[in-house]
Scaffold this active site. Sequence first.
Site, PDB file in Angstrom:
ATOM      1  CG  ASP A 159     -37.233  20.816  -9.383  1.00 29.36           C
ATOM      2  OD1 ASP A 159     -36.661  20.264 -10.315  1.00 29.36           O
ATOM      3  OD2 ASP A 159     -36.631  21.280  -8.399  1.00 29.36           O
ATOM      4  CG  HIS A 187     -33.010  20.711  -7.423  1.00 33.77           C
ATOM      5  ND1 HIS A 187     -33.974  20.849  -8.383  1.00 33.77           N
ATOM      6  CD2 HIS A 187     -31.845  21.041  -8.022  1.00 33.77           C
ATOM      7  CE1 HIS A 187     -33.423  21.250  -9.512  1.00 33.77           C
ATOM      8  NE2 HIS A 187     -32.123  21.375  -9.324  1.00 33.77           N
TER       9      HIS A 187
HETATM   10  P1  NAD Z   1     -21.663  28.523 -14.103  1.00 34.72           P
HETATM   11  O1  NAD Z   1     -20.511  27.585 -14.152  1.00 34.72           O
HETATM   12  O2  NAD Z   1     -22.076  29.243 -15.338  1.00 34.72           O
HETATM   13  O3  NAD Z   1     -21.374  29.637 -13.000  1.00 34.72           O
HETATM   14  C1  NAD Z   1     -20.942  29.316 -11.717  1.00 34.72           C
HETATM   15  C2  NAD Z   1     -20.118  30.480 -11.243  1.00 34.72           C
HETATM   16  O4  NAD Z   1     -19.796  30.234  -9.884  1.00 34.72           O
HETATM   17  C3  NAD Z   1     -18.795  30.649 -12.009  1.00 34.72           C
HETATM   18  O5  NAD Z   1     -18.627  31.991 -12.427  1.00 34.72           O
HETATM   19  C4  NAD Z   1     -17.753  30.266 -10.953  1.00 34.72           C
HETATM   20  O6  NAD Z   1     -16.511  30.943 -11.118  1.00 34.72           O
HETATM   21  C5  NAD Z   1     -18.470  30.688  -9.681  1.00 34.72           C
HETATM   22  N1  NAD Z   1     -17.917  30.134  -8.452  1.00 34.72           N
HETATM   23  C6  NAD Z   1     -17.298  28.942  -8.261  1.00 34.72           C
HETATM   24  N2  NAD Z   1     -16.870  28.841  -6.993  1.00 34.72           N
HETATM   25  C7  NAD Z   1     -17.242  29.973  -6.365  1.00 34.72           C
HETATM   26  C8  NAD Z   1     -17.081  30.460  -5.051  1.00 34.72           C
HETATM   27  N3  NAD Z   1     -16.428  29.751  -4.113  1.00 34.72           N
HETATM   28  N4  NAD Z   1     -17.575  31.673  -4.748  1.00 34.72           N
HETATM   29  C9  NAD Z   1     -18.223  32.405  -5.670  1.00 34.72           C
HETATM   30  N5  NAD Z   1     -18.385  32.012  -6.945  1.00 34.72           N
HETATM   31  C10 NAD Z   1     -17.913  30.794  -7.285  1.00 34.72           C
HETATM   32  O7  NAD Z   1     -22.886  27.722 -13.468  1.00 34.72           O
HETATM   33  P2  NAD Z   1     -24.441  28.108 -13.469  1.00 34.72           P
HETATM   34  O8  NAD Z   1     -25.059  27.552 -14.704  1.00 34.72           O
HETATM   35  O9  NAD Z   1     -24.605  29.544 -13.140  1.00 34.72           O
HETATM   36  O10 NAD Z   1     -24.938  27.168 -12.257  1.00 34.72           O
HETATM   37  C11 NAD Z   1     -24.555  27.425 -10.933  1.00 34.72           C
HETATM   38  C12 NAD Z   1     -25.056  26.333 -10.008  1.00 34.72           C
HETATM   39  O11 NAD Z   1     -26.474  26.316  -9.981  1.00 34.72           O
HETATM   40  C13 NAD Z   1     -24.638  24.921 -10.417  1.00 34.72           C
HETATM   41  O12 NAD Z   1     -24.268  24.186  -9.262  1.00 34.72           O
HETATM   42  C14 NAD Z   1     -25.907  24.345 -11.024  1.00 34.72           C
HETATM   43  O13 NAD Z   1     -25.929  22.938 -10.967  1.00 34.72           O
HETATM   44  C15 NAD Z   1     -26.937  24.963 -10.109  1.00 34.72           C
HETATM   45  N6  NAD Z   1     -28.317  24.974 -10.600  1.00 34.72           N
HETATM   46  C16 NAD Z   1     -29.309  24.749  -9.682  1.00 34.72           C
HETATM   47  C17 NAD Z   1     -30.637  24.790 -10.080  1.00 34.72           C
HETATM   48  C18 NAD Z   1     -31.747  24.528  -9.096  1.00 34.72           C
HETATM   49  O14 NAD Z   1     -32.892  24.396  -9.554  1.00 34.72           O
HETATM   50  N7  NAD Z   1     -31.531  24.464  -7.796  1.00 34.72           N
HETATM   51  C19 NAD Z   1     -30.957  25.055 -11.409  1.00 34.72           C
HETATM   52  C20 NAD Z   1     -29.925  25.283 -12.313  1.00 34.72           C
HETATM   53  C21 NAD Z   1     -28.601  25.228 -11.890  1.00 34.72           C
HETATM   54  C1  LMR Z   2     -31.696  21.867 -13.174  1.00 31.31           C
HETATM   55  O1  LMR Z   2     -32.586  21.301 -12.552  1.00 31.31           O
HETATM   56  O2  LMR Z   2     -31.838  22.226 -14.356  1.00 31.31           O
HETATM   57  C2  LMR Z   2     -30.384  22.167 -12.479  1.00 31.31           C
HETATM   58  O3  LMR Z   2     -30.357  21.639 -11.191  1.00 31.31           O
HETATM   59  C3  LMR Z   2     -29.206  21.762 -13.273  1.00 31.31           C
HETATM   60  C4  LMR Z   2     -29.051  20.263 -13.279  1.00 31.31           C
HETATM   61  O4  LMR Z   2     -27.957  19.793 -12.953  1.00 31.31           O
HETATM   62  O5  LMR Z   2     -30.013  19.580 -13.626  1.00 31.31           O
END
Ligand code: NAD
Ligand code: LMR
Length: 332
Positions: A159, A187
Amino acid sequence: MAEPIDVVITGAAGQIAYSLLYQIAAGTVFGPQQPVNLRLLDIPPMMKVLDGVVMELEDLALPLLREVLPTAEPAKAFNNVAAAFLVGAMPRKEGMERKDLLAANVEIFKVQGEALDKYARKDVKVLVVGNPANTNALICSHYAPSIPKENFTAMTRLDQNRAQAALATRLNVQVDQVKNVIIWGNHSSTQYPDAAHATVTLSSGVKAVSSEINDDEWLNNIFVTMIQKRGAAVIAARKMSSAMSAAKAAGDHMRDWWFGTKPGEWVSMGVVSDGSYGIPKDIVFSFPVTIKDKRYEIVQNLPINDSAKSKLDITSKELEEERTEANNVLKK
Ligand code: NAD
Ligand code: LMR
């Protein structure tokens, strides 16, 4: 050269990890003198995919990358780790809010908190990326009572980067000329992106962003809403949540925690509230922080006007509600 450190990345077969692993292995996070052993945690059905990721890591031929351990066992993944990137969790789909993921994801962070408590180094630096990141970080810390609360943080750096980039575009300057924009709170779409203290370096000197932009409607409404909804806009366009920019932000967050912030600059991180700015304690709230010797301090005494105060109240209230809901899920 230093001894290797053990670093865990959960969700290692997923989208964000795919961009993050290269940064860690190449030395952009822990520095060009720090070899790393990577522990890659994912769930059993993803082990075949993870094998492919391991092959690619080998094929990078990077000298800082030492052992790579793909595993579905938290006990192995968290053993002796100095840094933990907790990415693994379900991402949201179009139309969802991040807090809609609470029921699905909070249990993961309980289990991983317990594993950190048992197996990780007591000075481990934990960055929670998986959503809802702030409340997941709180739960994780709760289940790892032997590790100081200050060692658990949630990612709002994406962000911050979005806000910095949006201000730079509006001012028609390079992104690194804008400093000290703040992300307060969750967030989520209640976060408060605050440009009131931000500065821009121009040929005429360092100026306040607010006076250079000189458009209160844009700064207080359009800009705020744009950053609050940027994650949703990426999902609407990609049909998947942000990954490349999230991985870059995770690297930025951990690198600044490891090496410290530059003089006169602060960064935003979700940290366990100590009551600063009247924010309730025992929620993970994003504050501006400075970092030295791997310890962060919340920037104090920034003037907060009534409009900003009401925005801080909204986002802290949402975090209190998420905490209650997370506890209810975990009690079931
Ligand atoms: P994705 O679905 O591509 O990958 C997630 C991975 O986590 C998958 O491989 C899945 O099998 C694995 N997983 C699920 N449960 C698990 C466990 N218990 N132990 C270990 N691994 C496990 O998703 P992504 O695009 O990589 O996003 C991951 C997370 O990050 C999501 O919750 C998304 O919303 C979040 N995210 C946060 C931010 C932020 O700014 N804070 C930004 C983007 C995404
Ligand atoms: C983001 O900010 O891009 C991530 O947290 C993914 C989402 O769910 O928005």
